[in-house]
Design a protein around this motif. Structure first.
Motif, PDB file in Angstrom:
ATOM      1  N   GLN A   1      12.984 -43.840  -5.107  1.00 44.15           N
ATOM      2  CA  GLN A   1      12.949 -43.767  -6.576  1.00 44.15           C
ATOM      3  C   GLN A   1      13.302 -42.347  -6.990  1.00 44.15           C
ATOM      4  N   VAL A   2      14.325 -42.218  -7.810  1.00 45.50           N
ATOM      5  CA  VAL A   2      14.746 -40.907  -8.297  1.00 45.50           C
ATOM      6  C   VAL A   2      13.985 -40.594  -9.576  1.00 45.50           C
ATOM      7  N   GLN A   3      13.442 -39.393  -9.656  1.00 45.27           N
ATOM      8  CA  GLN A   3      12.728 -38.954 -10.855  1.00 45.27           C
ATOM      9  C   GLN A   3      13.235 -37.588 -11.284  1.00 45.27           C
ATOM     10  N   LEU A   4      13.317 -37.414 -12.590  1.00 43.84           N
ATOM     11  CA  LEU A   4      13.705 -36.144 -13.183  1.00 43.84           C
ATOM     12  C   LEU A   4      12.567 -35.680 -14.082  1.00 43.84           C
ATOM     13  N   VAL A   5      12.085 -34.478 -13.857  1.00 41.77           N
ATOM     14  CA  VAL A   5      10.976 -33.949 -14.637  1.00 41.77           C
ATOM     15  C   VAL A   5      11.394 -32.636 -15.277  1.00 41.77           C
ATOM     16  N   GLU A   6      11.416 -32.621 -16.611  1.00 40.19           N
ATOM     17  CA  GLU A   6      11.840 -31.430 -17.343  1.00 40.19           C
ATOM     18  C   GLU A   6      10.635 -30.571 -17.722  1.00 40.19           C
ATOM     19  N   SER A   7      10.910 -29.308 -17.945  1.00 40.65           N
ATOM     20  CA  SER A   7       9.909 -28.389 -18.473  1.00 40.65           C
ATOM     21  C   SER A   7      10.633 -27.231 -19.140  1.00 40.65           C
ATOM     22  N   GLY A   8       9.865 -26.436 -19.895  1.00 37.93           N
ATOM     23  CA  GLY A   8      10.421 -25.213 -20.464  1.00 37.93           C
ATOM     24  C   GLY A   8      10.760 -25.270 -21.931  1.00 37.93           C
ATOM     25  N   GLY A   9      10.547 -26.400 -22.571  1.00 37.45           N
ATOM     26  CA  GLY A   9      10.858 -26.472 -23.987  1.00 37.45           C
ATOM     27  C   GLY A   9       9.862 -25.680 -24.827  1.00 37.45           C
ATOM     28  N   GLY A  10      10.186 -25.530 -26.092  1.00 34.75           N
ATOM     29  CA  GLY A  10       9.290 -24.815 -26.995  1.00 34.75           C
ATOM     30  C   GLY A  10       9.993 -24.466 -28.283  1.00 34.75           C
ATOM     31  N   LEU A  11       9.288 -23.695 -29.095  1.00 30.86           N
ATOM     32  CA  LEU A  11       9.819 -23.264 -30.382  1.00 30.86           C
ATOM     33  C   LEU A  11       9.934 -21.751 -30.374  1.00 30.86           C
ATOM     34  N   VAL A  12      11.131 -21.262 -30.648  1.00 29.03           N
ATOM     35  CA  VAL A  12      11.341 -19.816 -30.705  1.00 29.03           C
ATOM     36  C   VAL A  12      12.054 -19.487 -32.010  1.00 29.03           C
ATOM     37  N   GLN A  13      12.039 -18.241 -32.371  1.00 29.37           N
ATOM     38  CA  GLN A  13      12.758 -17.818 -33.560  1.00 29.37           C
ATOM     39  C   GLN A  13      14.257 -17.870 -33.318  1.00 29.37           C
ATOM     40  N   ALA A  14      14.994 -18.054 -34.384  1.00 27.05           N
ATOM     41  CA  ALA A  14      16.443 -18.022 -34.271  1.00 27.05           C
ATOM     42  C   ALA A  14      16.871 -16.713 -33.613  1.00 27.05           C
ATOM     43  N   GLY A  15      17.798 -16.854 -32.683  1.00 29.25           N
ATOM     44  CA  GLY A  15      18.236 -15.695 -31.917  1.00 29.25           C
ATOM     45  C   GLY A  15      17.510 -15.530 -30.604  1.00 29.25           C
ATOM     46  N   GLY A  16      16.449 -16.300 -30.417  1.00 29.59           N
ATOM     47  CA  GLY A  16      15.665 -16.219 -29.200  1.00 29.59           C
ATOM     48  C   GLY A  16      16.264 -17.036 -28.071  1.00 29.59           C
ATOM     49  N   SER A  17      15.516 -17.106 -26.979  1.00 31.33           N
ATOM     50  CA  SER A  17      15.995 -17.778 -25.774  1.00 31.33           C
ATOM     51  C   SER A  17      14.948 -18.738 -25.221  1.00 31.33           C
ATOM     52  N   LEU A  18      15.425 -19.748 -24.564  1.00 33.93           N
ATOM     53  CA  LEU A  18      14.586 -20.682 -23.814  1.00 33.93           C
ATOM     54  C   LEU A  18      15.312 -21.037 -22.536  1.00 33.93           C
ATOM     55  N   ARG A  19      14.567 -21.324 -21.503  1.00 30.28           N
ATOM     56  CA  ARG A  19      15.140 -21.832 -20.267  1.00 30.28           C
ATOM     57  C   ARG A  19      14.485 -23.165 -19.948  1.00 30.28           C
TER      58      ARG A  19
END
Length: 120
Positions: A1-19
């Motif tokens: 069984q293949v599973q994909l698990v994401e992480s790292g989302g969020g809310l940042v100010q415009a111009g900011g970064s997320l991974r």
């Protein structure tokens, strides 16, 4: 069984970064393409970026120069580095894995989604 698990989302100010990170588990054979898609409220899901087994990348025009997709094969993980975020980048981001037999998609897997947002 293949599973994909994401992480790292969020809310940042415009111009900011997320991974964003997506860890893949399970037995996978063949040519694969991994990608990140996003879906904003009331909109269709769209491809943001993808990367082949050989490392070739493809980006949606609005994210070119701001987002980078890369993978760590040893850790079975694909990343989406999002810089210079804009309010219009606000969406649920989904990790995707496609397995190909020649040019035909034989398997298509999705993660559960993670919220990414750049506030104004």
């Amino acid at each position: 069984q293949v599973q994909l698990v994401e992480s790292g989302g969020g809310l940042v100010q415009a111009g900011g970064s997320l991974r964003l990170s997506c860890v893949v588990s399970g037995n996978i054979f063949g040519m694969i393409v991994m990608g990140w898609y996003r879906q904003a409220p009331g909109e269709e899901r769209e491809l943001v970026a993808d990367i082949t087994s050989g490392g070739r990348t493809n980006y949606e025009d609005s994210v070119k120069g701001r987002f980078t997709i890369f993978r760590d094969n040893a850790k079975n993980t694909v990343f989406l580095q999002m810089n210079s975020l804009k309010p219009e980048d606000t969406a649920v981001y989904y990790c995707n894995l496609k397995i190909y037999d020649h040019s035909i998609v034989t398997h298509n897997y999705w993660g559960q989604g993670t919220q990414g947002a750049g506030s104004s």
